[in-house]
Scaffold this active site. Structure first.
Site, short mmCIF file in Angstrom:
data_model
loop_
_atom_site.label_atom_id
_atom_site.label_comp_id
_atom_site.label_asym_id
_atom_site.label_seq_id
_atom_site.Cartn_x
_atom_site.Cartn_y
_atom_site.Cartn_z
N LYS A 113 -9.33 3.06 -2.47
CA LYS A 113 -9.70 2.39 -1.22
C LYS A 113 -11.04 2.90 -0.70
O LYS A 113 -11.25 4.11 -0.55
CB LYS A 113 -8.60 2.63 -0.18
CG LYS A 113 -8.74 1.83 1.10
CD LYS A 113 -7.50 2.03 1.98
CE LYS A 113 -7.53 1.14 3.21
NZ LYS A 113 -6.29 1.32 4.02
N GLU A 143 0.84 -1.21 0.00
CA GLU A 143 0.00 0.00 0.00
C GLU A 143 0.87 1.26 0.00
O GLU A 143 1.87 1.34 0.74
CB GLU A 143 -0.89 -0.02 1.25
CG GLU A 143 -1.86 1.12 1.37
CD GLU A 143 -2.77 0.98 2.60
OE1 GLU A 143 -3.65 1.83 2.77
OE2 GLU A 143 -2.59 0.01 3.37
N CYS A 148 -5.84 -3.19 1.70
CA CYS A 148 -5.70 -3.34 3.15
C CYS A 148 -7.01 -3.57 3.88
O CYS A 148 -7.59 -4.64 3.81
CB CYS A 148 -4.96 -2.11 3.71
SG CYS A 148 -4.29 -2.34 5.38
#
Length: 279
Positions: free
Chosen positions: A110, A41, A144
């Protein structure tokens, strides 16, 4: 498709140095027969760099995207890399997939931001399922914290994702996500999951490594340790097809029973604690 997981925090704060690290890793991955390299990330800039996130953020088609495309083309493998994406005044925590010929295939923002740091610096994405075809495999993108929401991964399964790429910045004490949650997600959704972490201390965060390529059988087909490492694992379409044939989860679903999953429950009143004054 041989997949390389680049477990590295790179050089936080220096996009130029991180592009060099990426180029060197791409060379090693290609030499080992990999067709895809996946980073952690925010690999291009670093994670714990405070307000520099906004300073270093670039558009999806910016100079860094061009540099990654050149690296992918020169080494002959696809690259999925994490970076801060700028669109006007907004900054997203993103991952972009570029093919072996340098074509930009997909860009994901995200959707679930973790903690005050991310909520202070990023705008959440709104598209939960982003996919591309790569080497006969349907590849999905996620980042994530997103993978910790089972609904997110199930949406990918229902959309036909074969290999889910998850750049991450997983920190202590949440290593159980790499050790347990990710293999379970792969099994219950019948897909491969490539979970690629940062490593070592970065600012206030201690990243735990343990990057994992989990298979549809719920096992870690490849797993890194705690230090920086390039890990290789194979995504086998034949094994995936056989596993899907024998595992009934997706066939046995009863969506009509799951309506409550999309309704926001009313808050449950919290009873006062004896001796504590409440408003």
């Amino acid at each position: 498709m041989r997949t390389a997981l680049l477990q590295s925090s790179g050089r936080p704060g220096s996009t130029a140095e991180n592009l060099k690290v990426l180029d060197e890793a791409a060379g090693r991955a290609a030499a080992a027969g990999a067709g895809l390299l996946v980073t952690s990330e925010l690999f291009l800039t670093g994670y714990a760099i405070g307000d520099d996130i906004g300073v270093l953020a670039e558009p999806a088609d910016g100079d860094s995207a061009d540099a990654v495309a050149e690296t992918a083309g020169r080494h002959g493998l696809a690259i999925a890399y994490g970076y801060p994406e700028r669109e006007g005044e907004r900054v997203f925590n993103s991952v972009q997939l570029i093919s072996a010929d340098g074509t930009r295939l997909a860009d994901y923002r995200k959707t679930h931001l973790f903690g005050c740091f991310e909520r202070d610096h990023f705008t959440p994405g709104e598209q939960p399922v982003v996919q591309a075809r790569l080497g006969g495999v349907t590849v999905g993108l996620m980042i994530c914290y997103d993978v910790e929401f089972p609904e997110n991964v199930r949406a990918h399964a229902l959309a036909g994702t074969d290999l889910l790429l998850v750049p991450t910045a997983q920190m202590h004490p949440f290593q159980f996500v790499a050790e347990s949650v990710v293999p379970v997600r792969a099994f219950e959704n019948q897909m491969y999951v490539a979970y690629v972490n940062r490593a070592g201390q970065e600012g206030e965060f201690e990243f735990v490594g343990l990057s994992t390529l989990a298979g549809p059988d719920g096992t870690a087909r490849a797993r890194a340790g705690r230090a920086e490492e390039l890990v290789l694992g194979d995504v086998d379409p034949a094994l995936l097809a056989a596993s899907r044939e024998h595992n009934p989860y997706l066939r046995d679903r009863r969506p009509g029973l799951y309506g409550s999953l999309v309704r926001t429950p009313a808050p449950t009143p919290v009873p006062p604690v004896q001796g504590v004054r409440t408003p």
